[in-house]
Enzyme design. Structure first.
Site, PDB file in Angstrom:
ATOM      1  N   CYS A 156      -2.456  87.875  46.390  1.00 36.21           N
ATOM      2  CA  CYS A 156      -1.046  87.762  45.993  1.00 36.21           C
ATOM      3  C   CYS A 156      -0.397  86.466  46.498  1.00 36.21           C
ATOM      4  O   CYS A 156      -0.662  85.419  45.945  1.00 36.21           O
ATOM      5  CB  CYS A 156      -0.282  89.014  46.389  1.00 36.21           C
ATOM      6  SG  CYS A 156       1.171  89.234  45.353  1.00 36.21           S
ATOM      7  N   HIS A 158      -3.709  94.452  46.072  1.00 34.23           N
ATOM      8  CA  HIS A 158      -3.562  94.866  47.468  1.00 34.23           C
ATOM      9  C   HIS A 158      -4.283  96.195  47.643  1.00 34.23           C
ATOM     10  O   HIS A 158      -4.662  96.841  46.665  1.00 34.23           O
ATOM     11  CB  HIS A 158      -2.084  95.110  47.804  1.00 34.23           C
ATOM     12  CG  HIS A 158      -1.218  93.900  47.773  1.00 34.23           C
ATOM     13  ND1 HIS A 158      -1.355  92.852  48.641  1.00 34.23           N
ATOM     14  CD2 HIS A 158      -0.157  93.586  46.991  1.00 34.23           C
ATOM     15  CE1 HIS A 158      -0.415  91.947  48.401  1.00 34.23           C
ATOM     16  NE2 HIS A 158       0.326  92.361  47.392  1.00 34.23           N
TER      17      HIS A 158
HETATM   18  N1  GLN Z   1       6.178  86.179  46.982  1.00 30.86           N
HETATM   19  C1  GLN Z   1       5.223  86.431  45.972  1.00 30.86           C
HETATM   20  C2  GLN Z   1       5.775  87.127  44.724  1.00 30.86           C
HETATM   21  O1  GLN Z   1       6.713  87.900  44.828  1.00 30.86           O
HETATM   22  C3  GLN Z   1       4.060  87.180  46.572  1.00 30.86           C
HETATM   23  C4  GLN Z   1       4.274  88.657  46.829  1.00 30.86           C
HETATM   24  C5  GLN Z   1       3.110  89.326  47.503  1.00 30.86           C
HETATM   25  O2  GLN Z   1       2.352  88.703  48.232  1.00 30.86           O
HETATM   26  N2  GLN Z   1       2.947  90.623  47.289  1.00 30.86           N
HETATM   27  O3  GLN Z   1       5.283  86.899  43.644  1.00 30.86           O
END
Ligand code: GLN
Length: 242
Positions: free
Chosen positions: A92, A199
């Site tokens: 992510c 995740h």
């Molecule tokens: N900040 C990024 C987004 O919102 C990553 C989010 C995350 O790592 N879950 O796209």
């Protein structure tokens, strides 16, 4: 020196979603095969070692993501390690920051580390949140991978760049509500660098993905089975595909 060195990068900044657990799963599955493995924990301010075999990045909020990117870009160690053939597994925020461009905490496009040819943008659409099921694009005995996603960014692959897999349900790289009829890419697999929105931690939910990462760094692996891990992964697949 251990046969395998895993480097966990900045889990103080990129640990919001529990992706730091990927390191524990990789170590468990390496040790279960009798492979000696060590974990190097890199916290903000530490130099990034360049001798690691597997580098792990997790997800986090926009602010810490921007800080982590700035530190990694300044340090240069991760890019040097990849040039020398290291494996990277980035989730992510980590996936977005290893790309060519992404939004910073103010929403302005900035350069990423450029380890993979992908671009991330924010669109004025609802955040992508929920379970994510994909089918792995390469050769794998059990190609269905599961996890959960939680991101605002959408990631476009450069021309000819391979995704990690195709979305069965959830959003992945694309825009929610669009492209429902098309093949929808998820993540990236470029050389030994893997990025994904999964995740979970992804390696706990998908032992076959953990083995793919280990194999890319170590070479051919012996058979290993962890009944509990496999039963958990199978339960998630069955429930989510129902
Ligand atoms: N900040 C990024 C987004 O919102 C990553 C989010 C995350 O790592 N879950 O796209």
């Amino acid at each position: 020196m251990s046969a395998l060195t895993i480097v966990r990068l900045y889990h103080d900044l990129l640990g919001t979603y529990g992706d730091q657990g990927n390191a524990e799963v990789l170590m468990h599955r390496a040790r279960g095969r009798g492979i000696e493995v060590e974990l190097l924990e890199v916290t903000p301010g530490d130099a990034v070692p360049t001798q690691g075999d597997i580098y792990l990045l997790g997800g986090g909020e926009d602010g810490p993501q921007t800080v982590a990117l700035e530190m990694l870009a300044k340090d240069g160690g991760l890019n040097r390690a990849v040039d020398s053939g290291a494996t990277v597994f980035a989730v992510c925020a980590g996936f977005q920051l290893i790309g060519a461009t992404l939004p910073n905490s103010q929403g302005l496009a900035i350069d990423g580390l450029g380890l993979v040819d992908v671009e991330t943008i924010y669109r004025d659409v609802p955040r992508s949140v929920g379970e994510l099921v994909i089918t792995f694009n390469g050769d794998m005995q059990e190609p269905i991978l599961t996890g959960f996603e939680n991101h605002q960014g959408h990631t476009r692959l450069g021309f000819g760049v391979q995704p990690l897999g195709s979305v069965i349900s959830g959003v992945g790289n694309g825009v929610p509500g669009r492209d429902a009829e098309c093949v929808r890419p998820e993540g990236v697999l470029q050389g030994k660098v893997i990025g994904t929105y999964l995740h979970g931690p992804a390696c706990a939910r998908n032992p076959q993905l953990a083995d793919l990462i280990l194999e890319s760094a170590y070479g051919e692996l012996s058979q290993y089975s962890d009944e509990f891990a496999e039963a958990f992964a199978a339960e998630r697949r069955t429930t989510l595909l129902r």
